[in-house]
Each structure stands twice: as C-alpha cells, then as structure tokens.
Motif scaffolding. Structure first.
Motif, PDB file in Angstrom:
ATOM      1  N   ASN A 103       0.771  -1.362   0.136  1.00 18.29           N
ATOM      2  CA  ASN A 103      -0.025  -0.056  -0.078  1.00 18.29           C
ATOM      3  C   ASN A 103       0.726   1.270  -0.003  1.00 18.29           C
ATOM      4  O   ASN A 103       1.812   1.219   0.104  1.00 18.29           O
ATOM      5  N   GLY A 104       0.364   2.459  -0.324  1.00 20.33           N
ATOM      6  CA  GLY A 104       0.810   3.528  -0.207  1.00 20.33           C
ATOM      7  C   GLY A 104       1.495   4.150  -1.493  1.00 20.33           C
ATOM      8  O   GLY A 104       1.384   3.333  -2.577  1.00 20.33           O
ATOM      9  N   VAL A 105       2.101   5.248  -1.621  1.00 18.32           N
ATOM     10  CA  VAL A 105       2.549   5.883  -2.778  1.00 18.32           C
ATOM     11  C   VAL A 105       4.002   6.061  -2.752  1.00 18.32           C
ATOM     12  O   VAL A 105       4.856   6.370  -3.650  1.00 18.32           O
ATOM     13  N   GLN A 106       4.698   5.604  -1.596  1.00 21.58           N
ATOM     14  CA  GLN A 106       6.057   5.703  -1.374  1.00 21.58           C
ATOM     15  C   GLN A 106       6.981   4.550  -1.658  1.00 21.58           C
ATOM     16  O   GLN A 106       8.435   4.519  -1.837  1.00 21.58           O
ATOM     17  N   LYS A 107       6.299   3.327  -2.050  1.00 20.22           N
ATOM     18  CA  LYS A 107       7.000   1.936  -1.777  1.00 20.22           C
ATOM     19  C   LYS A 107       7.958   1.930  -3.075  1.00 20.22           C
ATOM     20  O   LYS A 107       8.918   1.623  -2.512  1.00 20.22           O
ATOM     21  N   ASP A 108       7.571   2.227  -4.313  1.00 21.05           N
ATOM     22  CA  ASP A 108       8.441   2.224  -5.227  1.00 21.05           C
ATOM     23  C   ASP A 108       9.709   3.035  -5.152  1.00 21.05           C
ATOM     24  O   ASP A 108      10.883   2.811  -5.563  1.00 21.05           O
ATOM     25  N   ASP A 109       9.360   4.402  -4.573  1.00 16.88           N
ATOM     26  CA  ASP A 109      10.635   5.144  -4.236  1.00 16.88           C
ATOM     27  C   ASP A 109      11.581   4.568  -3.246  1.00 16.88           C
ATOM     28  O   ASP A 109      12.750   4.593  -3.130  1.00 16.88           O
ATOM     29  N   MET A 110      10.972   3.821  -2.251  1.00 20.41           N
ATOM     30  CA  MET A 110      11.942   3.128  -1.287  1.00 20.41           C
ATOM     31  C   MET A 110      12.697   1.934  -1.955  1.00 20.41           C
ATOM     32  O   MET A 110      13.895   1.654  -1.571  1.00 20.41           O
ATOM     33  N   LEU A 111      12.020   1.285  -2.903  1.00 18.48           N
ATOM     34  CA  LEU A 111      12.647   0.087  -3.794  1.00 18.48           C
ATOM     35  C   LEU A 111      13.678   0.686  -4.490  1.00 18.48           C
ATOM     36  O   LEU A 111      14.721   0.024  -4.945  1.00 18.48           O
ATOM     37  N   ARG A 112      13.409   1.800  -5.247  1.00 18.98           N
ATOM     38  CA  ARG A 112      14.385   2.013  -6.495  1.00 18.98           C
ATOM     39  C   ARG A 112      15.662   2.173  -6.100  1.00 18.98           C
ATOM     40  O   ARG A 112      16.675   1.683  -6.924  1.00 18.98           O
ATOM     41  N   PHE A 187      -4.608   5.344  -3.368  1.00 15.57           N
ATOM     42  CA  PHE A 187      -4.240   5.789  -1.825  1.00 15.57           C
ATOM     43  C   PHE A 187      -5.232   6.689  -1.672  1.00 15.57           C
ATOM     44  O   PHE A 187      -5.568   6.859  -0.281  1.00 15.57           O
ATOM     45  N   VAL A 188      -5.869   7.424  -2.258  1.00 16.43           N
ATOM     46  CA  VAL A 188      -7.029   8.353  -1.741  1.00 16.43           C
ATOM     47  C   VAL A 188      -8.141   7.602  -0.977  1.00 16.43           C
ATOM     48  O   VAL A 188      -8.180   8.123   0.074  1.00 16.43           O
ATOM     49  N   PHE A 189      -8.526   6.514  -1.628  1.00 13.88           N
ATOM     50  CA  PHE A 189      -9.497   5.659  -0.773  1.00 13.88           C
ATOM     51  C   PHE A 189      -9.141   5.130   0.392  1.00 13.88           C
ATOM     52  O   PHE A 189      -9.623   5.291   1.500  1.00 13.88           O
ATOM     53  N   LEU A 190      -7.861   4.512   0.388  1.00 16.46           N
ATOM     54  CA  LEU A 190      -7.283   3.911   1.702  1.00 16.46           C
ATOM     55  C   LEU A 190      -6.713   4.661   2.659  1.00 16.46           C
ATOM     56  O   LEU A 190      -7.264   4.436   3.881  1.00 16.46           O
ATOM     57  N   VAL A 191      -6.422   5.902   2.407  1.00 18.22           N
ATOM     58  CA  VAL A 191      -6.034   6.817   3.229  1.00 18.22           C
ATOM     59  C   VAL A 191      -7.410   7.218   4.048  1.00 18.22           C
ATOM     60  O   VAL A 191      -7.335   7.249   5.113  1.00 18.22           O
ATOM     61  N   GLY A 192      -8.552   7.573   3.216  1.00 21.74           N
ATOM     62  CA  GLY A 192      -9.671   7.868   3.927  1.00 21.74           C
ATOM     63  C   GLY A 192     -10.252   6.832   4.674  1.00 21.74           C
ATOM     64  O   GLY A 192     -10.670   7.032   5.757  1.00 21.74           O
ATOM     65  N   TRP A 272       3.061   5.576   6.223  1.00 21.60           N
ATOM     66  CA  TRP A 272       3.111   5.822   5.010  1.00 21.60           C
ATOM     67  C   TRP A 272       1.752   6.155   4.581  1.00 21.60           C
ATOM     68  O   TRP A 272       1.365   6.167   3.269  1.00 21.60           O
ATOM     69  N   LEU A 273       0.704   6.302   5.568  1.00 23.51           N
ATOM     70  CA  LEU A 273      -0.775   6.469   5.132  1.00 23.51           C
ATOM     71  C   LEU A 273      -0.983   7.868   5.163  1.00 23.51           C
ATOM     72  O   LEU A 273      -0.445   8.852   4.677  1.00 23.51           O
ATOM     73  N   SER A 274      -1.645   8.040   6.272  1.00 23.40           N
ATOM     74  CA  SER A 274      -1.815   9.728   6.649  1.00 23.40           C
ATOM     75  C   SER A 274      -0.689  10.314   6.954  1.00 23.40           C
ATOM     76  O   SER A 274      -0.315  11.531   6.523  1.00 23.40           O
ATOM     77  N   GLY A 275       0.529   9.433   7.598  1.00 19.44           N
ATOM     78  CA  GLY A 275       1.856  10.169   7.611  1.00 19.44           C
ATOM     79  C   GLY A 275       2.441  10.213   6.346  1.00 19.44           C
ATOM     80  O   GLY A 275       3.120  11.549   6.340  1.00 19.44           O
ATOM     81  N   GLY A 276       2.280   9.593   5.480  1.00 25.54           N
ATOM     82  CA  GLY A 276       2.894   9.927   4.103  1.00 25.54           C
ATOM     83  C   GLY A 276       2.089  11.185   3.476  1.00 25.54           C
ATOM     84  O   GLY A 276       2.968  11.809   2.865  1.00 25.54           O
ATOM     85  N   VAL A 277       0.962  11.337   3.748  1.00 29.29           N
ATOM     86  CA  VAL A 277       0.323  12.630   3.006  1.00 29.29           C
ATOM     87  C   VAL A 277       0.918  13.624   3.743  1.00 29.29           C
ATOM     88  O   VAL A 277       1.233  14.690   3.128  1.00 29.29           O
ATOM     89  N   VAL A 278       1.049  13.656   4.875  1.00 30.68           N
ATOM     90  CA  VAL A 278       1.596  14.777   5.493  1.00 30.68           C
ATOM     91  C   VAL A 278       3.174  15.299   5.194  1.00 30.68           C
ATOM     92  O   VAL A 278       3.423  16.360   4.782  1.00 30.68           O
TER      93      VAL A 278
END
Ligand SMILES: NC(=O)C1=CN([C@@H]2O[C@H](COP(=O)(O)OP(=O)(O)OC[C@H]3O[C@@H](n4cnc5c(N)ncnc54)[C@H](OP(=O)(O)O)[C@@H]3O)[C@@H](O)[C@H]2O)C=CC1
Ligand SMILES: CC(C)(CO)C(=O)C(=O)O
Length: 307
Positions: A103-112, A187-192, A272-278
C-alpha cells in the motif's frame, strides 16, 4: 513463468497461491511458523468464492537458493521494505520484474535505490486477506483485483506474460498504461478508509452516515488529491467526491487493514498512509491538517499497542 513471492502473508500468499494454481512456477519466501507450515502441509486459501489447498509448495527463507526469477511479487509490510529488497538481490536478474503490491505511494521510491529503475513495475492490489494461522490465508469478501503496469506506460512483454499468468490463476487482473495515477487513486480511498475507521474505531457504515465524520472523510481524501496533483499526478480534481460516492456503495461493515492491525495491537503502516500524506504535502507546500491530526492521534499506536 518463474515467480518468487517475497513475504507470503495475506497478500503474497493469496496471489502467489492463485498463480501457482494457474500453472506458474512459484516459490514462496516466508519465515517462522508460517514457513514451517508451508513446507510441512502446503498452502491453504480460505475464500468465500474459491477455497483451495496446494498440498506441496516451494518455500524458503533463503533467496540464495532460488536463482534468478522472471518476476518477484513484493508483499512485505512497509516497515520491512528495505531489508526485504536487499534480501532479494540474488534473485533479481537484468530482466526480472519486481512488482510491489504494498500500500501507499512511497513504496516504489523506497525500492528504486536498492533494485534500480528497470526492475520495478508499478501495481495495486484490491483485496482483503490475512494469515488466519500458519500455512492458511483467509480472504474476507469476494473482491480481488490486481492492476499493474510499467511506469513509462508501455505494454511490455513481461507485463503481458504476468497478465497471462494471473488470468490462468483466476486473478482479476489488468494492465494499466498510467500506473502512477492508479496507485495514487487507490491511495486516496485507502487513506480515507484507514484514517476514519481507525480514528473512530468504527466501521465505514456509521462513519459515512454521521455528517461530522462524513465531512472529515471527504476532507481527508481531498487533501490526498491535492497532494497528488501538486506532485503532478493526474488525479481528477473531484476525485475525493467520486470516492465518497463509491464508499456509499460498500458494505457497512467494511474497515481498512490498518483497523485490524490497530485492533490486534500490531504495528501500523500509519507513517506511509496519513503520515505519508503529511510528509509529501510538506514537500510541495500543500497543507494537510486533517491527515496531520489523524497521524498525531494514532501515533501512540504506530509501533503496536502502547505499554
Ligand atoms: N492483506 C491485504 O488484504 C492487503 C494488503 N496490502 C498491503 O500489502 C502489504 C503486505 O500486507 P499483508 O500481506 O497483509 O502483510 P502480512 O503481514 O500478512 O504478510 C507479510 C509477510 O511477509 C513476511 N516477511 C517480511 N519480511 C520477510 C523476509 N525478509 N523474508 C521472508 N518473509 C518476510 C512477514 O513475516 P513476519 O510475520 O514474520 O513479519 C509476513 O508473513 C502491506 O503493505 C499492505 O498494506 C494491500 C492490499 C490489501
Ligand atoms: C482498502 C483495501 C481493503 C483494498 O484492498 C486495502 O488495501 C486495505 O485495507 O489495506
């Protein structure tokens, strides 16, 4: 197609099991009692739609014994990402695809930085599964869907081969030519869903009925849309309202996986969810007061049940 599953829990066990059932050559990376059960009695999928058991599966905790594979399904919790990525180095060859369903939008940037750009194919998973007991994965409901694709939008041969393997295993799968947008839209849905069900300790039914929590749910999702758009992702401006309408169609008892983790006193993917948004909002100067409040009220639980 030779596929390795890094982290054969709820998500990896379910999709890896279906891929193996469809004829793919799948090896499961796992650890502890779950690994012992996979080796001893195989993998069982408990599902309202199509339960099955694979009495013998390939399972190991040592990637060095596997050799290079065509594709790695990367399905560990987000806090295990870097360690698991380093561990799979021996099985990632020049043409191996690594597909993170996390989940989240940062996972691939962590793997890259660990695996390189070429290895990564983007993906999202829509499903609700968990390890019921060692060797056994339980699915709640019947929703199951994978969307994946190359980050440059190309319909690559490796994506087509993976699609064929998924369809052979009965996975509802599709290739996206704009996977970054798909990842953000999930991510929009999951964070909500995770923010409001965890903060209220309620299922989505009462959250969407009450005018105060409904407004907060919409506001939390609007912040995610604003942050995504500021990061130049083509999420439609009215996407939060669209997701709220979608949420109205869901079963009233639905919760996010983070709700189950919170209820069980387990560690949370909150950073990585609400914290990731912040964090991502701060990087582009977009204020995210509602997600900040959610993060700050749940933070005492982020490492598991406080003493
Ligand atoms: N489950 C679901 O329905 C969905 C989950 N997701 C996302 O998918 C990701 C995975 O979630 P989920 O499947 O629920 O998590 P699980 O905890 O069920 O599975 C992860 C598994 O990976 C194992 N693992 C971690 N590191 C290693 C390693 N180095 N070697 C071998 N095994 C390892 C864990 O072992 P251990 O328990 O010992 O740590 C655990 O069994 C998360 O980001 C989640 O948000 C997305 C959509 C739906
Ligand atoms: C919202 C859902 C159930 C969709 O797969 C999910 O990803 C989660 O709760 O972690």
């Amino acid at each position: 197609m030779r596929i390795a599953v890094m982290g054969s829990g709820g998500l990896g066990g379910f999709f890896g099991g279906r891929l193996a059932k469809g004829g793919a050559d799948v090896v499961f990376m796992a650890r502890g009692a779950h690994l012992a059960a996979l080796k001893a009695t195989g993998l069982t999928i408990e599902s309202p739609e199509d339960p099955f058991t694979l009495p013998a599966v390939q399972a190991t905790d040592d990637p060095a014994t596997i050799g290079p594979v065509d594709l790695v399904l990367f399905t560990v919790k987000l806090w295990d990402t870097e360690a698991a990525a380093r561990a799979i180095a021996p099985i990632v060859g020049p043409r191996t695809a690594v597909v993170s369903l996390q989940n989240g939008v940062q996972k691939d940037d962590m793997l890259r930085p660990i695996l390189g750009d070429n290895a990564l194919m983007g993906a999202i998973a829509q499903i609700s599964t968990t390890i019921a007991r060692p060797g056994v994965i339980a699915q709640t409901g019947t929703m199951q869907r994978l969307v994946f694709g190359e980050f440059d939008g190309a319909r690559s041969e490796r994506a087509e081969r993976f699609l064929a393997a998924c369809l052979a295993g009965g996975i509802k799968a599709e290739i996206s030519t704009d996977i970054t947008r798909e990842i953000w839209q999930k991510f929009v849905f999951l964070v909500g869903l995770s923010a409001l069900t965890c903060a209220t300790r309620c299922t989505i039914g009462p959250v969407r009925e009450n005018p105060h929590t409904r407004a907060m749910l919409l506001g939390v999702m609007e912040e995610v849309v604003a942050v995504g758009r500021a990061h130049r992702v083509a999420v439609p401006e009215d996407f939060a309202a669209e997701r709220l309408a979608f949420i109205d169609t869901l079963p009233a008892g639905m919760v996010a996986s983070m709700f189950h983790d919170l209820a069980a006193g387990r560690r949370l993917e909150l950073p990585w969810l609400s914290g990731g948004v912040v964090d991502l909002g701060a990087a582009v100067g977009v204020p995210t007061p509602l997600n900040r409040a959610i993060r700050d009220v749940l933070v005492l639980h982020a490492d598991g049940r406080p003493a």
